[in-house]
Design a protein around this motif. Structure first.
Motif, PDB file in Angstrom:
ATOM      1  N   VAL A   1       1.047  -1.571  -0.096  1.00 12.31           N
ATOM      2  CA  VAL A   1      -0.274  -0.065   0.209  1.00 12.31           C
ATOM      3  C   VAL A   1       0.922   1.104   0.060  1.00 12.31           C
ATOM      4  O   VAL A   1       1.072   2.269  -1.122  1.00 12.31           O
ATOM      5  N   ARG A   2       1.975   1.481   0.582  1.00  9.52           N
ATOM      6  CA  ARG A   2       2.530   2.628   0.935  1.00  9.52           C
ATOM      7  C   ARG A   2       3.093   2.848  -1.115  1.00  9.52           C
ATOM      8  O   ARG A   2       3.222   3.708  -0.524  1.00  9.52           O
ATOM      9  N   ILE A   3       4.287   1.523  -1.459  1.00  6.04           N
ATOM     10  CA  ILE A   3       4.433   1.521  -2.347  1.00  6.04           C
ATOM     11  C   ILE A   3       3.757   1.995  -3.355  1.00  6.04           C
ATOM     12  O   ILE A   3       4.048   2.653  -4.326  1.00  6.04           O
ATOM     13  N   GLY A   4       2.627   1.989  -3.104  1.00  2.00           N
ATOM     14  CA  GLY A   4       1.991   1.351  -4.434  1.00  2.00           C
ATOM     15  C   GLY A   4       0.938   3.063  -4.446  1.00  2.00           C
ATOM     16  O   GLY A   4       0.713   4.233  -5.569  1.00  2.00           O
ATOM     17  N   ALA A   5       0.987   3.829  -3.207  1.00  2.00           N
ATOM     18  CA  ALA A   5       0.942   5.029  -2.817  1.00  2.00           C
ATOM     19  C   ALA A   5       1.741   6.026  -3.683  1.00  2.00           C
ATOM     20  O   ALA A   5       1.847   7.295  -3.946  1.00  2.00           O
ATOM     21  N   GLU A   6       3.308   5.743  -2.766  1.00  2.99           N
ATOM     22  CA  GLU A   6       4.283   6.604  -3.303  1.00  2.99           C
ATOM     23  C   GLU A   6       4.564   6.952  -5.242  1.00  2.99           C
ATOM     24  O   GLU A   6       5.349   7.599  -5.592  1.00  2.99           O
ATOM     25  N   ALA A   7       4.038   5.752  -6.014  1.00  5.35           N
ATOM     26  CA  ALA A   7       4.143   5.365  -7.011  1.00  5.35           C
ATOM     27  C   ALA A   7       3.196   6.075  -8.107  1.00  5.35           C
ATOM     28  O   ALA A   7       2.873   6.986  -9.392  1.00  5.35           O
ATOM     29  N   VAL A   8       2.587   6.476  -7.154  1.00  2.37           N
ATOM     30  CA  VAL A   8       0.956   7.830  -7.978  1.00  2.37           C
ATOM     31  C   VAL A   8       1.907   9.324  -8.082  1.00  2.37           C
ATOM     32  O   VAL A   8       1.299  10.157  -8.959  1.00  2.37           O
ATOM     33  N   SER A   9       2.852   9.397  -7.151  1.00  6.40           N
ATOM     34  CA  SER A   9       3.503  10.589  -6.956  1.00  6.40           C
ATOM     35  C   SER A   9       4.646  10.970  -7.984  1.00  6.40           C
ATOM     36  O   SER A   9       4.967  12.168  -8.251  1.00  6.40           O
ATOM     37  N   ALA A  10       4.815  10.433  -8.966  1.00  5.15           N
ATOM     38  CA  ALA A  10       5.828   9.863  -9.960  1.00  5.15           C
ATOM     39  C   ALA A  10       5.205  10.156 -11.805  1.00  5.15           C
ATOM     40  O   ALA A  10       4.139   9.494 -11.852  1.00  5.15           O
ATOM     41  N   THR A  11       5.642  10.528 -12.621  1.00 11.01           N
ATOM     42  CA  THR A  11       5.147  10.576 -14.003  1.00 11.01           C
ATOM     43  C   THR A  11       5.681   9.333 -14.738  1.00 11.01           C
ATOM     44  O   THR A  11       6.866   8.568 -14.613  1.00 11.01           O
ATOM     45  N   GLY A  12       4.505   8.063 -15.144  1.00 13.00           N
ATOM     46  CA  GLY A  12       5.372   6.838 -15.927  1.00 13.00           C
ATOM     47  C   GLY A  12       4.803   5.745 -15.018  1.00 13.00           C
ATOM     48  O   GLY A  12       4.982   6.037 -13.918  1.00 13.00           O
ATOM     49  N   ALA A  13       4.488   4.735 -15.978  1.00 16.94           N
ATOM     50  CA  ALA A  13       4.405   3.256 -15.067  1.00 16.94           C
ATOM     51  C   ALA A  13       5.691   2.715 -14.650  1.00 16.94           C
ATOM     52  O   ALA A  13       5.174   1.920 -13.693  1.00 16.94           O
ATOM     53  N   GLN A  14       6.457   2.810 -14.492  1.00 18.39           N
ATOM     54  CA  GLN A  14       7.546   2.613 -14.009  1.00 18.39           C
ATOM     55  C   GLN A  14       9.244   3.320 -13.244  1.00 18.39           C
ATOM     56  O   GLN A  14      10.067   2.958 -13.642  1.00 18.39           O
ATOM     57  N   SER A  15       7.566   4.392 -13.262  1.00 18.62           N
ATOM     58  CA  SER A  15       8.308   5.759 -11.998  1.00 18.62           C
ATOM     59  C   SER A  15       8.170   5.104 -10.314  1.00 18.62           C
ATOM     60  O   SER A  15       7.548   4.492 -10.173  1.00 18.62           O
ATOM     61  N   LEU A  16       9.276   5.165  -9.492  1.00 14.45           N
ATOM     62  CA  LEU A  16       9.233   5.245  -7.884  1.00 14.45           C
ATOM     63  C   LEU A  16       9.740   6.247  -7.373  1.00 14.45           C
ATOM     64  O   LEU A  16      10.824   7.047  -7.946  1.00 14.45           O
ATOM     65  N   SER A  17       9.093   7.625  -7.073  1.00 11.21           N
ATOM     66  CA  SER A  17       9.992   8.441  -6.425  1.00 11.21           C
ATOM     67  C   SER A  17      10.749   7.753  -4.797  1.00 11.21           C
ATOM     68  O   SER A  17      11.067   7.435  -5.161  1.00 11.21           O
ATOM     69  N   PRO A  18      11.449   9.459  -5.265  1.00  8.93           N
ATOM     70  CA  PRO A  18      12.059   9.400  -3.651  1.00  8.93           C
ATOM     71  C   PRO A  18      12.199   8.760  -2.652  1.00  8.93           C
ATOM     72  O   PRO A  18      12.706   7.469  -2.268  1.00  8.93           O
ATOM     73  N   ARG A  19      10.420   9.233  -2.448  1.00 14.90           N
ATOM     74  CA  ARG A  19      10.633   8.602  -1.396  1.00 14.90           C
ATOM     75  C   ARG A  19      10.342   7.411  -1.165  1.00 14.90           C
ATOM     76  O   ARG A  19      10.500   6.552  -0.341  1.00 14.90           O
ATOM     77  N   GLY A  20       8.835   6.932  -2.229  1.00 16.28           N
ATOM     78  CA  GLY A  20       9.567   5.440  -2.329  1.00 16.28           C
ATOM     79  C   GLY A  20      10.671   4.849  -2.299  1.00 16.28           C
ATOM     80  O   GLY A  20      10.278   3.534  -1.954  1.00 16.28           O
ATOM     81  N   ARG A  21      10.979   5.828  -3.068  1.00 16.22           N
ATOM     82  CA  ARG A  21      12.538   4.508  -2.805  1.00 16.22           C
ATOM     83  C   ARG A  21      13.180   4.367  -1.613  1.00 16.22           C
ATOM     84  O   ARG A  21      14.016   3.344  -0.754  1.00 16.22           O
ATOM     85  N   ALA A  22      13.090   5.558  -0.426  1.00 15.58           N
ATOM     86  CA  ALA A  22      13.973   5.221   0.180  1.00 15.58           C
ATOM     87  C   ALA A  22      12.537   4.693   1.532  1.00 15.58           C
ATOM     88  O   ALA A  22      13.101   3.933   2.553  1.00 15.58           O
ATOM     89  N   ILE A  23      11.373   4.048   1.550  1.00 16.30           N
ATOM     90  CA  ILE A  23      11.271   2.804   1.824  1.00 16.30           C
ATOM     91  C   ILE A  23      11.164   2.233   1.734  1.00 16.30           C
ATOM     92  O   ILE A  23      11.387   1.287   2.510  1.00 16.30           O
ATOM     93  N   ALA A  24      11.612   1.558   0.901  1.00 13.04           N
ATOM     94  CA  ALA A  24      12.303   0.922  -0.057  1.00 13.04           C
ATOM     95  C   ALA A  24      13.132  -0.417   0.940  1.00 13.04           C
ATOM     96  O   ALA A  24      13.348  -0.604   1.529  1.00 13.04           O
ATOM     97  N   ALA A  25      14.252   1.151   1.179  1.00 13.16           N
ATOM     98  CA  ALA A  25      15.467   1.130   1.813  1.00 13.16           C
ATOM     99  C   ALA A  25      15.321   0.451   2.639  1.00 13.16           C
ATOM    100  O   ALA A  25      15.873   0.126   3.822  1.00 13.16           O
ATOM    101  N   ALA A  26      14.169   1.526   3.773  1.00 11.01           N
ATOM    102  CA  ALA A  26      14.161   0.841   5.106  1.00 11.01           C
ATOM    103  C   ALA A  26      13.568   0.405   5.288  1.00 11.01           C
ATOM    104  O   ALA A  26      13.609  -0.030   6.416  1.00 11.01           O
ATOM    105  N   GLY A  27      12.751  -0.893   4.134  1.00  9.62           N
ATOM    106  CA  GLY A  27      12.540  -2.287   4.693  1.00  9.62           C
ATOM    107  C   GLY A  27      10.933  -2.082   5.419  1.00  9.62           C
ATOM    108  O   GLY A  27      10.587  -1.138   4.659  1.00  9.62           O
ATOM    109  N   ALA A  28      10.035  -2.734   5.170  1.00  7.12           N
ATOM    110  CA  ALA A  28       9.118  -2.958   5.131  1.00  7.12           C
ATOM    111  C   ALA A  28       7.987  -2.002   5.870  1.00  7.12           C
ATOM    112  O   ALA A  28       6.434  -2.264   5.894  1.00  7.12           O
ATOM    113  N   ASP A  29       8.558  -1.915   7.445  1.00  4.24           N
ATOM    114  CA  ASP A  29       8.269  -0.863   8.265  1.00  4.24           C
ATOM    115  C   ASP A  29       7.897   0.813   7.939  1.00  4.24           C
ATOM    116  O   ASP A  29       7.476   1.123   8.239  1.00  4.24           O
TER     117      ASP A  29
END
Length: 309
Positions: A279-307
């Motif tokens: 849910v967190r990653i899906g939400a962050e994906a809408v804040s960038a353009t393009g189907a394969q984009s992941l925002s900087p915050r989304g990448r930070a969530i990924a780096a921080a772990g599942a929580d």
């Protein structure tokens, strides 16, 4: 004494589509017979299969994608994007069809309308699946969508090993064979797809319960800004709240969600915890353009772990 080759460790295999997305932003969608002025044309790699493979790889997963592309410049664009994301992409023989294309109109609120021309995706066949049966049998998680022939989806499910967890997003929605439905763990749908497949216009909970009677081992229904619903085989239903973010472009958000879910499941995480992360990653994906984009915050969530901490 003859030796037995070790079974390869294949965390996540995605079998699906690879498209080029042609995206135009508009102030409003045209009525039938009407022409409206749009913004500049943007060309992005896309396709539900490729989107999910790239997102899962960027989140930290080891991912293999089985997909068909054409021998054309759009196919070269997709191949570069997959290689750049470190997706294992064993190129299948090119067919006499162009690379799949999605024509996407994005409205002022970030919502979209899409027309897909399948192209080479329509040629992804059970024979292609047979050539990579060992990968599928060894996979921890197999992720599938329906932008490829249903016969190929069925062949992939049949090739999956007994320990392989099958994640299926039935998009675009279609009636599914029982042998496919009974392997889904989970079946991942949005509300429109859930209504179509369940035949229920009631609550998401009612739709999930109806879908479970069809055979899936678990069901996940995405609810947009409201988050997601998880229905497990024992009847437990859990609502996962959404995350509010500014919406730029919803294209590919569902694929980012499914990719994050499939990756976390391949890491051995429980389904509710995996959905919370997705849910967190899906939400962050809408804040960038393009189907394969992941925002900087989304990448930070990924780096921080599942929580996401």
């Amino acid at each position: 004494m003859p030796t037995t080759s070790p079974v390869p460790d294949v965390p996540l295999v995605v079998v699906g589509s690879a498209n080029v997305d042609l995206v135009v932003r508009v102030e409003r969608r045209p009525l039938p017979g009407e022409t409206v002025r749009g913004g500049d044309l943007a060309v992005h790699p896309g396709g539900k299969g490729a989107n999910q493979a790239v997102a899962a790889a960027r989140l930290g997963g080891r991912v293999t994608l089985l997909a068909q592309i054409g021998d054309d410049p759009h196919g070269e664009l997709i191949t570069r994007a997959l290689r750049d994301a470190d997706v294992d992409f064993p190129e299948l023989p090119h067919r006499d069809r162009p690379t799949g294309t999605a024509m996407i109109v994005v409205g002022p609120e970030g919502d979209n309308s899409i027309v897909v021309s399948p192209g080479a995706n329509a040629r992804l066949s059970p024979r292609d699946i047979a050539e990579h049966r060992e990968r599928l049998f060894a996979a921890r998680v197999l992720s599938l969508q329906l932008e490829i022939p249903l016969a190929t989806v069925t062949a992939a499910v049949r090739a999956a090993g007994p320990g392989t967890r099958v994640v299926l997003n039935p998009s675009p929605p279609a009636d599914l064979p029982t042998e496919v439905l009974t392997r889904c763990d989970p079946l991942v749908l949005n509300q429109h797809e859930a209504r179509y497949l369940s035949g229920s216009d009631a609550t998401p909970e009612a739709a999930a319960e109806a879908l479970l009677t069809r055979g899936p081992r678990s069901v996940v229904i995405t609810l947009g800004a409201e988050g997601a619903l998880v229905a497990e085989g024992d009847g437990t239903i859990t609502r996962v709240p959404g995350v509010r973010v500014p919406v730029v472009d919803t294209t590919g958000a569902g694929d980012a969600f499914t990719a994050a879910l499939a990756w976390r499941l391949s890491e051995g995480e429980g389904i509710v915890a995996a959905v919370r992360y997705a849910v967190r990653i899906g939400a962050e994906a809408v804040s960038a353009t393009g189907a394969q984009s992941l925002s900087p915050r989304g990448r930070a969530i990924a780096a921080a772990g599942a929580d996401g901490s």
